[in-house]
Motif scaffolding. Structure first.
Motif, PDB file in Angstrom:
ATOM      1  N   SER A 176       0.736  -1.608   0.104  1.00  0.00           N
ATOM      2  CA  SER A 176       0.275   0.049   0.020  1.00  0.00           C
ATOM      3  C   SER A 176       0.712   0.961   0.190  1.00  0.00           C
ATOM      4  CB  SER A 176      -0.929   0.117   1.084  1.00  0.00           C
ATOM      5  OG  SER A 176      -0.460  -1.011   2.351  1.00  0.00           O
ATOM      6  N   ILE A 177       0.356   2.109  -0.504  1.00  0.00           N
ATOM      7  CA  ILE A 177       0.723   3.869  -0.684  1.00  0.00           C
ATOM      8  C   ILE A 177      -0.151   5.336  -0.626  1.00  0.00           C
ATOM      9  CG2 ILE A 177       2.675   5.050  -2.123  1.00  0.00           C
ATOM     10  CD1 ILE A 177       3.539   2.161  -3.066  1.00  0.00           C
ATOM     11  N   ASN A 178       0.683   6.085  -0.533  1.00  0.00           N
ATOM     12  CA  ASN A 178       0.030   7.187  -0.932  1.00  0.00           C
ATOM     13  C   ASN A 178       0.473   8.403  -1.451  1.00  0.00           C
ATOM     14  OD1 ASN A 178      -2.182   6.737   0.690  1.00  0.00           O
ATOM     15  ND2 ASN A 178      -1.105   7.215   2.971  1.00  0.00           N
ATOM     16  N   SER A 179      -0.070   9.682  -1.872  1.00  0.00           N
ATOM     17  CA  SER A 179       1.272  10.750  -2.596  1.00  0.00           C
ATOM     18  C   SER A 179       0.249  12.167  -2.411  1.00  0.00           C
ATOM     19  CB  SER A 179       1.377   9.941  -3.905  1.00  0.00           C
ATOM     20  OG  SER A 179       1.897  11.132  -4.217  1.00  0.00           O
ATOM     21  N   ILE A 180       1.954  12.902  -2.320  1.00  0.00           N
ATOM     22  CA  ILE A 180       1.264  14.513  -2.385  1.00  0.00           C
ATOM     23  C   ILE A 180       3.102  15.342  -3.073  1.00  0.00           C
ATOM     24  CG2 ILE A 180       2.800  15.927  -0.045  1.00  0.00           C
ATOM     25  CD1 ILE A 180      -0.158  16.934   0.675  1.00  0.00           C
ATOM     26  N   THR A 181       2.565  16.634  -3.790  1.00  0.00           N
ATOM     27  CA  THR A 181       3.519  16.700  -4.277  1.00  0.00           C
ATOM     28  C   THR A 181       4.142  17.440  -3.282  1.00  0.00           C
ATOM     29  OG1 THR A 181       2.069  17.305  -6.094  1.00  0.00           O
ATOM     30  CG2 THR A 181       3.771  18.393  -6.267  1.00  0.00           C
ATOM     31  N   ASP A 182       5.740  17.526  -3.892  1.00  0.00           N
ATOM     32  CA  ASP A 182       7.007  18.271  -3.467  1.00  0.00           C
ATOM     33  C   ASP A 182       6.555  20.218  -3.318  1.00  0.00           C
ATOM     34  OD1 ASP A 182       8.396  19.116  -1.540  1.00  0.00           O
ATOM     35  OD2 ASP A 182      10.807  19.074  -3.296  1.00  0.00           O
ATOM     36  N   ARG A 183       6.115  20.432  -1.973  1.00  0.00           N
ATOM     37  CA  ARG A 183       6.017  21.909  -2.339  1.00  0.00           C
ATOM     38  C   ARG A 183       7.457  22.947  -1.674  1.00  0.00           C
ATOM     39  NH1 ARG A 183       0.796  22.697  -0.823  1.00  0.00           N
ATOM     40  NH2 ARG A 183      -1.299  20.651  -0.006  1.00  0.00           N
ATOM     41  N   TYR A 222     -15.803  13.124  12.068  1.00  0.00           N
ATOM     42  CA  TYR A 222     -15.532  14.236  10.722  1.00  0.00           C
ATOM     43  C   TYR A 222     -15.951  14.447   9.474  1.00  0.00           C
ATOM     44  CZ  TYR A 222     -11.385  16.481   7.660  1.00  0.00           C
ATOM     45  OH  TYR A 222     -11.828  17.383   6.873  1.00  0.00           O
ATOM     46  N   GLU A 223     -16.268  13.258   9.323  1.00  0.00           N
ATOM     47  CA  GLU A 223     -17.146  12.807   7.677  1.00  0.00           C
ATOM     48  C   GLU A 223     -18.774  13.082   8.138  1.00  0.00           C
ATOM     49  OE1 GLU A 223     -16.075   8.491   6.792  1.00  0.00           O
ATOM     50  OE2 GLU A 223     -14.446   7.890   6.187  1.00  0.00           O
ATOM     51  N   ASN A 224     -18.779  12.921   9.001  1.00  0.00           N
ATOM     52  CA  ASN A 224     -20.361  13.176   9.108  1.00  0.00           C
ATOM     53  C   ASN A 224     -20.556  14.315   9.332  1.00  0.00           C
ATOM     54  OD1 ASN A 224     -20.742  11.047   9.273  1.00  0.00           O
ATOM     55  ND2 ASN A 224     -21.241  10.327  12.030  1.00  0.00           N
ATOM     56  N   LYS A 225     -19.725  15.453  10.201  1.00  0.00           N
ATOM     57  CA  LYS A 225     -19.599  16.702   9.998  1.00  0.00           C
ATOM     58  C   LYS A 225     -19.860  16.956   8.428  1.00  0.00           C
ATOM     59  CE  LYS A 225     -19.407  17.730  14.584  1.00  0.00           C
ATOM     60  NZ  LYS A 225     -17.778  18.984  15.708  1.00  0.00           N
ATOM     61  N   LEU A 226     -18.124  17.641   8.267  1.00  0.00           N
ATOM     62  CA  LEU A 226     -18.113  17.305   6.647  1.00  0.00           C
ATOM     63  C   LEU A 226     -19.619  16.629   5.795  1.00  0.00           C
ATOM     64  CD1 LEU A 226     -16.325  18.489   4.446  1.00  0.00           C
ATOM     65  CD2 LEU A 226     -15.654  16.470   4.241  1.00  0.00           C
ATOM     66  N   SER A 234      -7.582  10.977  -2.856  1.00  0.00           N
ATOM     67  CA  SER A 234      -7.547  11.531  -1.813  1.00  0.00           C
ATOM     68  C   SER A 234      -9.152  11.169  -0.291  1.00  0.00           C
ATOM     69  CB  SER A 234      -7.934  13.310  -1.692  1.00  0.00           C
ATOM     70  OG  SER A 234      -9.333  12.979  -2.209  1.00  0.00           O
ATOM     71  N   GLN A 235      -8.411  11.331   0.652  1.00  0.00           N
ATOM     72  CA  GLN A 235      -9.671  11.297   1.647  1.00  0.00           C
ATOM     73  C   GLN A 235     -10.985  10.947   1.103  1.00  0.00           C
ATOM     74  OE1 GLN A 235      -9.661  12.891   5.570  1.00  0.00           O
ATOM     75  NE2 GLN A 235      -8.145  14.465   4.643  1.00  0.00           N
ATOM     76  N   TYR A 236     -11.569  12.307   0.146  1.00  0.00           N
ATOM     77  CA  TYR A 236     -12.794  12.458   0.454  1.00  0.00           C
ATOM     78  C   TYR A 236     -13.237  12.071  -1.394  1.00  0.00           C
ATOM     79  CZ  TYR A 236     -10.853  16.403   3.360  1.00  0.00           C
ATOM     80  OH  TYR A 236     -10.033  16.802   4.308  1.00  0.00           O
ATOM     81  N   GLY A 237     -12.810  11.270  -1.957  1.00  0.00           N
ATOM     82  CA  GLY A 237     -12.764  10.443  -2.866  1.00  0.00           C
ATOM     83  C   GLY A 237     -14.329   9.956  -3.162  1.00  0.00           C
ATOM     84  N   ARG A 249      -3.615   3.592  -5.204  1.00  0.00           N
ATOM     85  CA  ARG A 249      -4.437   2.404  -4.227  1.00  0.00           C
ATOM     86  C   ARG A 249      -4.652   2.679  -3.422  1.00  0.00           C
ATOM     87  NH1 ARG A 249      -2.808  -4.538  -2.926  1.00  0.00           N
ATOM     88  NH2 ARG A 249      -4.695  -4.428  -1.836  1.00  0.00           N
ATOM     89  N   PRO A 250      -5.829   3.291  -2.941  1.00  0.00           N
ATOM     90  CA  PRO A 250      -5.766   4.038  -1.804  1.00  0.00           C
ATOM     91  C   PRO A 250      -5.669   3.271  -0.187  1.00  0.00           C
ATOM     92  CG  PRO A 250      -8.194   2.922  -2.546  1.00  0.00           C
ATOM     93  CD  PRO A 250      -7.215   2.739  -3.423  1.00  0.00           C
ATOM     94  N   VAL A 251      -5.492   3.682   1.035  1.00  0.00           N
ATOM     95  CA  VAL A 251      -5.586   3.165   2.186  1.00  0.00           C
ATOM     96  C   VAL A 251      -7.044   2.354   2.792  1.00  0.00           C
ATOM     97  CG1 VAL A 251      -4.954   3.637   4.174  1.00  0.00           C
ATOM     98  CG2 VAL A 251      -3.883   4.289   2.753  1.00  0.00           C
TER      99      VAL A 251
END
Length: 879
Positions: A30-37, A504-508, A620-623, A673-675
């Motif tokens: 498994s893996i996740n990603s973000i761009t280098d800022r 968190y998910e319920n409030k959003l 993303s977690q909002y997918g 592949r999402p977590v």
């Protein structure tokens, strides 16, 4: 495996499965990603990485760095993280992960005799059921021999392994032991500050071919072949394989979406039947015939629909729109509105049963409590500096003080209220546009220049042009406001600092749906319940912002506003579906093509599995959140306003058949592949669906009563028809009131030159308008007639009767259908009984073995003692 990528001196973390590195293509990691800022100095990043990786090793994880010279771009290097058995076992115990301890002895359902009918829709058994059925219990590291562990390397499935490693990564600090800084914790912060650029689970193989390692299950390949291709649209979804590969949360989403699509089939069939009834009863529509008749509708002169720019017109000019209205405004409308009220109840009740079955099969029955207690968000632990004693856990835990919680809640509420008011302001602007532009269209089209357009020229009227352009403008505004509010909603929810992931998910969810509800449905509510209801009458018209604004309120056509509501609903609903599908299919494809352009030029031997996954889009977690939101908004369209457009379920069905495969295709081929995450149900969306279902009964009752022309026609048919025989002849003349043209104020009269050539003020002294008022010269002239009050009473009575009938049926059906099937209840009870029984037997056997060993040891040492005790004494000592 789990990995993190970085440019230049940054690294990539990878959580590897329990396989050799040479078999990495076939692993289930498994893996996740973000761009280098690049917002921090490289030296600071190196220090943070060094401390973080040292702490990961202290936590028991094994790290393996890959030199950047081995990567395709020679700038990025990767860090692979391997979780050995001890780490997996420890955290499986902490997270109370359920694992098998006994093969299920519950017999499967008997095969039905007509199974051959469903055979074309079924997938191979190894795809539908990739794992045998077991009884499960929460893992306990101290009772390893209690569970069915054949091979420690494959005992925990890939989704469980990557969930455990992600749990460690989100809570691992990157500060030294001698200077504790609580905020320096977790992979998320390291991704945000540019220390690492991404972290994601690896796919197990390429989606278009199986892995070269024969030990790999190649589950991604099977998902693409049997699920993600559009040609499989008629096949059942392999839900168990989806759950195994992506986790329970994604599996629940696709199970719900598939079930929703199946239920839409029945609503679509009934909607088509009602539409066909409208087409077949076309010739029996006496009302439309009278409107189109030159001797009836052609002789009725109607009052101008706007000030100055609008002319007098004849009723038969609306002949075509009256025929169009009959397609949707007929006797079948009432039946279909009531049917949909019952359908939505059946959908929700049967989904509860399907969900209960999935909860049992996927070991989610007791997951809710675990999630509340064990899945505290790392952000909550970091931002809440206060601590208090929990009497239940007997431990100190972080908490948010009440004053701070109230302040954050008030700020959040004020922000949501501001954006809601912004939507209302935009809708008012669109209404003002409709009022202002109608006069312009009426002036331009007075000589019918559009009639020269082939095929559709005769269909274009000022009303249609105004309605279509206003709907398109409103749709563009909806898209813009959605784009802006998405970021605001996430920021507001983060500011409130919810304690658990579920909270968190319920409030959003609630914030986004409230906004989307107003954004998408407000224009439909205006057309359905406000347009044409506050018009006034000639000589006393109502204006939007007062008479000075010159924006006279809109009137409905003689056939009612239902056809305009249908147009509004069709444009917004169909437009949203087309734009949504285009975004979901094309954007990831184009981004991946652009992002992997460099990797495609490298030889396959140097373009590694993790590099290929790194070039995919991040899920993303909002997918899933946006996927649910899209479907629930669609659910609102086909339930809240379905009385105006019976074909809405058919459009939704076609869209959802495509949606299932588009979501599957992009998840399998275009995203990393999402977590894996667990979820017992669809969360707060279930309550939202229940609220929409109840509200839909009310809205459809009001649409039939006040928006369609059904109730006035029925009142005329049974109470005001001429002669002794019930007939609709004369209804049009009866539904239009007279007004003396000489009494119309100058400001309401058409300008010079606007009137048609056939209009002669000396011979035409009155005009007609849509209302029930006494004619000029009557002692109660221009006040409402008794027929108006009879119709109003009938409308209110219809609303009460329809609501009560539908609600009684709804609640009876809900009571009649149990939420959990009886068979599932018995299976759950048996499994709990077996868990207790087997644990008890296990403890007894373990105690017997300990006693036996103690007795043997005592017997062996007895000759060495000064005096030999009796057998009874030895036994007592053993006990």
């Amino acid at each position: 495996m789990k990995r993190i990528t970085g440019k230049t001196k940054e690294a990539t973390l990878i959580e590897m499965s329990n396989t050799l590195d040479s078999q990495i293509e076939g692993n289930n990691g498994s893996i996740n990603s973000i761009t280098d800022r690049g917002t921090q100095l490289p030296g600071h990043r190196e220090e943070r990485r060094r401390e973080f990786e040292a702490n990961l090793e202290k936590a028991g994880l094994e790290l393996e760095a890959e030199d950047k010279s081995e990567s395709g771009d020679r700038k990025t290097y990767y860090l692979k993280i391997h979780a050995p058995w001890e780490v997996l076992a420890t955290y499986a115990d902490v997270l109370k992960i359920k694992v098998p301890f006994k093969a299920s002895d519950i017999p499967k359902a008997q095969e039905v005799h007509l199974e051959w009918l469903t055979q074309p829709f079924r997938l191979p058994d190894n795809i539908m059921m990739p794992e045998p059925d077991y009884f499960t219990a929460p893992f306990d590291k101290s009772k390893v021999d209690f569970f069915l562990i054949d091979d420690k390397d494959t005992f925990f499935p890939p989704s469980t392994r990557n969930r455990i490693v992600y749990y460690i990564l989100t809570r691992c600090p990157y500060y030294k032991e001698d200077c504790k800084e609580e905020d320096k914790t977790g992979i998320k912060r390291l991704l945000n500050n540019g220390t690492y650029t991404s972290a994601y689970p690896l796919h197990d193989c390429k989606y278009w071919k199986k892995a070269e390692d024969m030990q790999c299950d190649s589950e991604r390949y099977h998902l693409y072949r049997y699920w993600a291709r559009f040609l499989c649209f008629y096949k059942k979804q392999p839900l168990n394989l989806i759950k195994k590969y992506y986790g329970e949360k994604i599996g629940i989403y696709f199970a719900w979406l598939g079930f929703y699509t199946e239920m839409l089939f029945f609503a679509a069939v009934m909607g088509v039947i009602c539409f066909v009834y409208g087409v077949l009863s076309y010739e029996d529509n006496i009302t439309s015939k009278e409107i189109c008749d030159p001797e009836i509708g052609g002789m009725i002169v109607m009052c101008p629909l706007c000030d100055k720019k609008c002319r007098y017109w004849k009723l038969n000019s609306t002949c075509l729109s009256s025929w169009q209205s009959h397609l949707f405004d007929n006797e079948g409308t009432v039946f279909f509105a009531m049917f949909m009220g019952i359908w939505v109840t059946l959908f929700l009740e049967f989904w509860k049963r399907r969900q209960a079955r999935l909860e049992y099969e996927w070991d989610l029955v007791d997951f809710e409590e675990e999630q509340q207690q064990l899945q505290i968000r790392p952000e909550y632990e970091l931002k809440c500096t206060g601590r208090r004693f929990n009497r239940i856990t007997q431990e100190m835990e972080p908490y948010l003080p009440f004053p701070s919680k109230c302040a954050r809640f008030c700020l959040s509420g004020a922000t949501v209220l501001f954006w809601t008011c912004l939507i209302v302001a935009c809708i008012i602007g669109v209404i003002a546009y409709r009022l202002a532009v109608y006069a312009a269209f009426a002036s331009v089209m007075k000589d019918s220049p559009t009639s020269k357009i082939q095929l559709v020229g005769s269909l274009i009227t000022p009303q249609l042009a105004t309605s279509v352009t206003a709907s398109c403008i409103n749709f563009v505004i909806i898209l813009i406001l959605n784009f802006l509010y998405e970021h605001v909603a996430i920021w507001i929810t983060d500011m409130e600092i919810p304690k658990t992931h579920l909270e968190y998910e319920n409030k959003l969810t609630m914030k986004m749906f409230m906004f989307q509800f107003v954004n998408y449905y407000s224009s439909c509510f205006y057309v359905a319940f406000f347009k044409g209801k506050f018009v006034g009458y000639p000589g006393n018209y109502s204006y939007m912002f007062g008479k000075w604004s010159m924006l006279r309120n809109e009137e409905c056509a003689p056939g009612g506003c239902l056809i305009e509501l249908t147009t509004q609903l069709l444009i917004v609903m169909a437009g949203k579906q087309m734009v949504g599908n285009a975004q979901e299919a094309l954007l990831p494809l184009l981004r991946n093509w652009w992002g992997s352009r460099k990797g495609r030029s490298h030889p396959k031997s140097t373009y590694s599995r993790w590099e290929q996954d790194h070039d995919l889009q991040n899920f993303s977690q909002y997918g899933l959140f946006y996927e649910y939101l899209e479907m629930v908004i669609q659910f609102g369209f086909i339930t809240l306003f379905v009385a105006s457009f019976p074909l809405a379920p058919l459009l939704a069905l076609f869209n959802n058949i495509l949606e299932v495969r588009v979501d599957a295709w992009k998840l399998t081929t275009q995203f990393r592949r999402p977590v894996a995450a667990k979820a017992r149900n669809i969360g707060a969306w279930k309550e939202i669906l229940n609220v929409v279902a109840i509200l839909s009964v009310v809205t459809n009752a009001f649409i039939v009563a006040f928006t369609s022309d059904m109730i006035p026609r029925l009142v005329y048919l049974y109470a005001y028809h001429p002669g002794n025989k019930a007939t609709m002849r004369g209804y049009i003349t009866n539904s239009l009131s007279f007004y003396n043209i000489s009494q119309i104020p100058e400001d309401n009269l058409p300008e010079h030159g606007e009137n048609p050539s056939w209009f002669n003020s000396s011979t035409i002294t009155t005009c007609r308008y849509r209302d029930y008022r006494y004619p000029p010269g009557h002692e109660k002239q221009y006040t409402h007639t008794m027929q108006f009050w009879h119709i109003l009473a009938a409308k209110l009575a219809f609303i009460v009767i329809m609501e009560h009938v539908v609600f009684v049926v709804k609640f009876f059906v809900a009571w009649l259908i149990p939420d959990v099937p009886v068979g599932i209840k018995s299976h759950i009870k048996r499994e709990r009984f077996l868990v207790q029984e087997y644990l008890h037997n296990y403890e007894v056997e373990k105690l017997k073995m300990q006693l036996s060993q103690s007795c043997s040891l005592a017997t062996e040492t007895a000759p060495l003692l000064p005096s030999s005790p009796s057998k009874h004494r030895v036994l007592s000592e053993c006990i």
